[in-house]
Design a protein around this motif. Structure first.
Motif, PDB file in Angstrom:
ATOM      1  N   LYS A   1       8.591   5.854  -4.832  1.00  0.00           N
ATOM      2  CA  LYS A   1       8.183   6.775  -5.892  1.00  0.00           C
ATOM      3  C   LYS A   1       9.378   7.134  -6.772  1.00  0.00           C
ATOM      4  CE  LYS A   1       5.262  10.061  -4.993  1.00  0.00           C
ATOM      5  NZ  LYS A   1       4.600  11.236  -4.382  1.00  0.00           N
TER       6      LYS A   1
ATOM      7  N   THR B   1      -7.607   0.520 -16.339  1.00  0.00           N
ATOM      8  CA  THR B   1      -7.282  -0.908 -16.251  1.00  0.00           C
ATOM      9  C   THR B   1      -7.394  -1.578 -17.608  1.00  0.00           C
ATOM     10  OG1 THR B   1      -8.079  -0.976 -13.964  1.00  0.00           O
ATOM     11  CG2 THR B   1      -7.842  -3.076 -15.108  1.00  0.00           C
TER      12      THR B   1
ATOM     13  N   TYR C   1       3.105   3.541  -3.590  1.00  0.00           N
ATOM     14  CA  TYR C   1       2.857   4.792  -4.300  1.00  0.00           C
ATOM     15  C   TYR C   1       2.967   6.009  -3.382  1.00  0.00           C
ATOM     16  CZ  TYR C   1       0.983   1.592  -7.807  1.00  0.00           C
ATOM     17  OH  TYR C   1       0.831   0.569  -8.729  1.00  0.00           O
TER      18      TYR C   1
ATOM     19  N   SER D   1       0.810  -1.212   0.000  1.00  0.00           N
ATOM     20  CA  SER D   1       0.000   0.000   0.000  1.00  0.00           C
ATOM     21  C   SER D   1       0.850   1.272   0.000  1.00  0.00           C
ATOM     22  CB  SER D   1      -0.933   0.011   1.216  1.00  0.00           C
ATOM     23  OG  SER D   1      -0.176  -0.105   2.416  1.00  0.00           O
TER      24      SER D   1
ATOM     25  N   VAL E   1       0.562   6.907 -14.378  1.00  0.00           N
ATOM     26  CA  VAL E   1       0.728   6.547 -12.965  1.00  0.00           C
ATOM     27  C   VAL E   1       1.574   7.589 -12.241  1.00  0.00           C
ATOM     28  CG1 VAL E   1       1.772   4.849 -11.408  1.00  0.00           C
ATOM     29  CG2 VAL E   1       0.379   4.089 -13.330  1.00  0.00           C
ATOM     30  N   GLN E   2       2.539   8.180 -12.952  1.00  0.00           N
ATOM     31  CA  GLN E   2       3.415   9.173 -12.335  1.00  0.00           C
ATOM     32  C   GLN E   2       2.681  10.462 -11.991  1.00  0.00           C
ATOM     33  OE1 GLN E   2       6.629   8.637 -11.535  1.00  0.00           O
ATOM     34  NE2 GLN E   2       6.531   6.563 -12.362  1.00  0.00           N
TER      35      GLN E   2
ATOM     36  N   GLN F   1      -4.645  -3.285 -11.103  1.00  0.00           N
ATOM     37  CA  GLN F   1      -5.966  -3.279 -10.501  1.00  0.00           C
ATOM     38  C   GLN F   1      -6.839  -4.345 -11.172  1.00  0.00           C
ATOM     39  OE1 GLN F   1      -6.661  -1.224  -7.747  1.00  0.00           O
ATOM     40  NE2 GLN F   1      -4.438  -1.064  -7.995  1.00  0.00           N
TER      41      GLN F   1
ATOM     42  N   GLU G   1      -3.692   9.576 -10.075  1.00  0.00           N
ATOM     43  CA  GLU G   1      -3.903   8.669  -8.949  1.00  0.00           C
ATOM     44  C   GLU G   1      -4.127   7.223  -9.392  1.00  0.00           C
ATOM     45  OE1 GLU G   1      -7.111  10.191  -6.649  1.00  0.00           O
ATOM     46  OE2 GLU G   1      -6.008  11.964  -5.944  1.00  0.00           O
ATOM     47  N   ASN G   2      -3.985   6.949 -10.671  1.00  0.00           N
ATOM     48  CA  ASN G   2      -4.143   5.575 -11.165  1.00  0.00           C
ATOM     49  C   ASN G   2      -3.020   4.694 -10.642  1.00  0.00           C
ATOM     50  OD1 ASN G   2      -6.480   5.855 -12.945  1.00  0.00           O
ATOM     51  ND2 ASN G   2      -5.162   7.183 -14.171  1.00  0.00           N
ATOM     52  N   GLN G   3      -3.328   3.397 -10.476  1.00  0.00           N
ATOM     53  CA  GLN G   3      -2.347   2.438  -9.982  1.00  0.00           C
ATOM     54  C   GLN G   3      -2.324   1.213 -10.893  1.00  0.00           C
ATOM     55  OE1 GLN G   3      -3.176   1.483  -5.885  1.00  0.00           O
ATOM     56  NE2 GLN G   3      -2.900   3.576  -5.173  1.00  0.00           N
TER      57      GLN G   3
END
Length: 309
Positions: free
Chosen positions: A166, A262, A160, A157, A245-246, A254, A249-251
């Motif tokens: 980071k 996604t 990021y 978790s 992603v940089q 998923q 807020e996307n990760q």
């Protein structure tokens, strides 16, 4: 994606094995230096297929809840996947640089463009790829704990959030693929510029005469641009995801298949995986001797089966 993988995986696997076998024999035209790079690129692509498809996708279909789902093994597979991907990617850069030196720097060509140098460069690229991706083993944590045994994995978790992770993600994104795009574009631009200029001069002196050297250089341009161009095109979508992603807020990774990011990410991974088998088809289109070797192998296998019957 799983259905398309089941259908296409045997083709991808056969294509890379075929490339390794044919190029290793040294009967299809390229020098030992070029063949060394091409064989290594095919082997690296084969490793990508093994770790990404067999150890990840097909494992979930045919071997669910097996020892391969232990967290430690999953993390190793995750790490070796990225090592093999970076190995394949930076070999493309090394090959582009080798061709640029061979065509643009005639004095350096004699010392650099040799089988021995190629072997050393490939070993260095392999080692650096391993060092670069070792931290990825610690990116994940156990997803489930069953009978005191850690199963599967999920991204931590704090991956990021913590500055050190980071920074690592940012550096990794810069190196692969954006630095790769830059170097390939520069080396190819220098190579093509030199070939075009020298070809104009030769054409003026040898007008009306068939020039075998010009034909060889034309084929070199086709092979080089096809390999590097297909790589850039197939990696472009996942590169955009890395950039998103940089700055958003996307990760990654998923499971919400209704999320647009996604969907784009999974499509990008599929195209990235496709880049692991395109080189064989490029050789078949650009190299007449490679096509002849494939035909000879197929004819030989068919003849042997006929004799057994």
């Amino acid at each position: 994606m799983n259905g398309s993988t089941n259908i296409s995986f045997p083709i991808f696997l056969t294509a890379n094995i075929l490339s390794i076998v044919i190029l290793s024999h040294g009967n299809c035209g390229p020098s030992r230096c070029i063949a060394c790079y091409l064989v290594s690129m095919a082997a690296a692509d084969l490793l990508v297929l093994i770790f990404e498809v067999i150890m990840h996708v097909l494992k979930e279909i045919y071997f669910p809840k097996s020892f391969l789902d232990y967290t430690s093994i999953c993390c190793l597979t995750f790490t070796f996947t990225f090592i093999s991907i970076d190995f394949s990617v930076w070999l493309t850069v090394a090959f582009s640089f080798d061709r640029s030196v061979s065509i643009c720097c005639q004095k350096l060509r004699v010392k650099y463009c040799t089988e021995k140098t190629a072997t050393v460069v490939i070993a260095i690229v392999c080692g650096l790829s391993a060092v670069q991706n070792m931290p990825s083993y610690f990116v994940n944590q156990p997803g489930n704990l069953i009978d005191n045994m850690a199963w599967i994995y999920v991204v931590k978790s704090d991956f990021y959030i913590l500055p050190v992770w980071k920074a690592y993600l940012c550096l990794d994104t810069i190196l692969t693929p954006f630095a790769v795009f830059f170097f390939i574009s520069v080396f190819n631009a220098l190579t093509i510029q030199h070939i075009v200029m020298s070809s104009r001069v030769r054409r003026n002196f040898r007008e009306g005469i068939k020039d075998s050297e010009f034909e060889n250089r034309r084929k070199s341009i086709i092979l080089l641009l096809s390999i590097s161009g297909s790589f850039i095109c197939l990696w472009m979508l996942i590169s955009i995801c890395h950039a998103c992603v940089q700055f958003t807020e996307n990760q990654f990774y998923q499971t919400n298949n209704n999320d647009p990011f996604t969907i784009v990410e999974h499509t990008g991974y599929m195209l990235q995986l496709l880049s692991s088998c395109t080189n064989t088809f490029i050789y078949a289109v650009a190299q007449t001797k490679f096509r002849n070797e494939v035909k000879n192998m197929i004819t030989c296998q068919y003849s042997q089966r006929i004799q057994k019957c």
